[in-house]
Design a protein around this motif. Structure first.
Motif, mmCIF file in Angstrom:
data_model
loop_
_atom_site.group_PDB
_atom_site.id
_atom_site.type_symbol
_atom_site.label_atom_id
_atom_site.label_comp_id
_atom_site.label_asym_id
_atom_site.label_seq_id
_atom_site.Cartn_x
_atom_site.Cartn_y
_atom_site.Cartn_z
ATOM 1 N N ASN A 169 0.459 10.924 -1.144
ATOM 2 C CA ASN A 169 1.082 9.737 -1.888
ATOM 3 C C ASN A 169 2.659 10.149 -1.824
ATOM 4 O O ASN A 169 3.355 9.219 -2.151
ATOM 5 C CB ASN A 169 0.430 10.002 -3.399
ATOM 6 N N GLU A 206 5.755 7.790 -1.236
ATOM 7 C CA GLU A 206 6.485 7.294 -2.188
ATOM 8 C C GLU A 206 7.681 6.283 -1.896
ATOM 9 O O GLU A 206 8.580 6.793 -0.854
ATOM 10 C CB GLU A 206 7.256 8.535 -2.958
ATOM 11 N N ASP A 216 5.939 0.642 0.298
ATOM 12 C CA ASP A 216 4.526 -0.248 -0.443
ATOM 13 C C ASP A 216 3.834 -0.677 0.826
ATOM 14 O O ASP A 216 3.003 -1.402 0.613
ATOM 15 C CB ASP A 216 5.283 -1.293 -0.987
ATOM 16 N N THR A 224 -5.965 5.896 -5.398
ATOM 17 C CA THR A 224 -5.260 4.871 -6.000
ATOM 18 C C THR A 224 -5.701 3.619 -5.471
ATOM 19 O O THR A 224 -6.013 3.603 -4.340
ATOM 20 C CB THR A 224 -3.823 5.151 -5.679
ATOM 21 N N LEU A 260 -5.344 0.441 -3.290
ATOM 22 C CA LEU A 260 -4.439 -0.076 -2.376
ATOM 23 C C LEU A 260 -5.214 -1.449 -1.909
ATOM 24 O O LEU A 260 -6.229 -1.510 -2.056
ATOM 25 C CB LEU A 260 -4.286 0.637 -1.063
ATOM 26 N N LYS A 280 0.458 -1.449 -1.281
ATOM 27 C CA LYS A 280 0.155 -0.954 -2.599
ATOM 28 C C LYS A 280 0.038 -2.385 -3.505
ATOM 29 O O LYS A 280 0.592 -2.985 -3.131
ATOM 30 C CB LYS A 280 1.391 -0.225 -3.093
ATOM 31 N N ASN A 281 -0.854 -1.939 -4.320
ATOM 32 C CA ASN A 281 -1.255 -2.948 -5.280
ATOM 33 C C ASN A 281 -0.166 -3.217 -6.294
ATOM 34 O O ASN A 281 0.192 -2.210 -6.991
ATOM 35 C CB ASN A 281 -2.668 -2.684 -6.129
#
Length: 259
Positions: free
Chosen positions: A7, A11, A14, A227, A229, A258-259
């Motif tokens: 992750n 960073e 997206d 997480t 996604l 990414k959500n």
């Protein structure tokens, strides 16, 4: 697997791809018996992420899209003349955006380092309840495939998990007719005789498959990445040696956001 490292590497990103390379070279996957497609994909992603963690293979393409891949993808394409190989894609679309199909195919061509392939089969995220196939959605996607045929990047195109009435309507409408239709025997235990006759009359390959209705469920994504996604699309590539019919390469390419 160190989720924090993964992750951390993503960073500020997206939108990224995961390329599993040739999963036939992963003993932990091939030695498992009766592994369904979803479990196979989860294992392939997990193995790819673990190898990324160990070797740090993170690439950026010209469009700034990050690609996580294995250190040695073992695609085995260079071991044969391209003319001796049969390369096929199956694209699992989770949206009705035709650009997703274009992106999936073009990214896979880049990953495999080839300019054209033999066939593409497309399937849409499964319908809920008794919803009918959206013919407008199918036609929009089909136009993308027809354009790739015109460019010489694909030789044959097909579709999976479509109602017979919609398939006939697609066939009548299409400029480039479907050469392949795939039926999931878990939802259709007997292929309708009328569809069999139609395919025979029009020289269409009628194939069966066992891919699940939801290729990569949300809970599987969260268990892998820790997480939420969103899976935009997934693509499976298969490479056979024509003269022997031997499968030498099987792998997946996925686009997650990414959500």
């Amino acid at each position: 697997m160190d989720i924090e490292k993964i992750n951390g590497a993503l960073e500020g990103c997206d939108n990224f791809l995961i390329s599993t390379g040739n999963i036939l070279s992963i003993n932990d996957i091939t030695k498992k018996v009766n592994l369904n497609t979803s479990d196979e994909l989860v294992d392939a992603i997990s193995f790819t992420l673990k190898e990324f963690q160990d070797n740090g293979v993170l690439q950026t393409q010209s469009d700034h899209l990050l690609v996580i891949s294995r250190h040695n993808d073992n695609l085995k394409i260079s071991e044969h003349e391209l003319a001796d190989l049969k390369i096929g894609f199956k694209v699992f679309l989770n949206s009705d955006d035709p650009d997703s199909l274009t992106e999936a195919i073009q990214k896979a061509l880049i990953v495999l380092k080839v300019e054209s392939i033999n066939d593409v089969i497309v399937t849409f995220k499964q319908k809920i309840g008794n919803q009918n196939d959206n013919l407008n959605q199918i036609q929009s996607t089909w136009s993308v495939l027809e354009n790739l045929i015109k460019k010489g990047q694909i030789k044959q195109i097909g579709i999976a998990d479509i109602e017979e009435s919609a398939f006939r309507a697609l066939y009548d409408w299409a400029k480039v007719k479907p050469s392949i239709i795939q039926i999931n025997l878990s939802t259709c235990c007997v292929v309708p005789p009328t569809l069999q006759s139609f395919c025979k009359e029009h020289d269409i390959k009628l194939l069966t498959h066992s891919d699940p209705l939801d290729l990569l469920p949300v809970e599987s994504i969260e268990s892998i990445f820790g997480t939420p996604l969103i899976l935009k699309w997934a693509l499976r590539f298969l490479i056979h040696v024509k003269c022997r019919g031997v499968l030498t390469t099987k792998g997946y390419l996925l686009n997650l956001v990414k959500n």
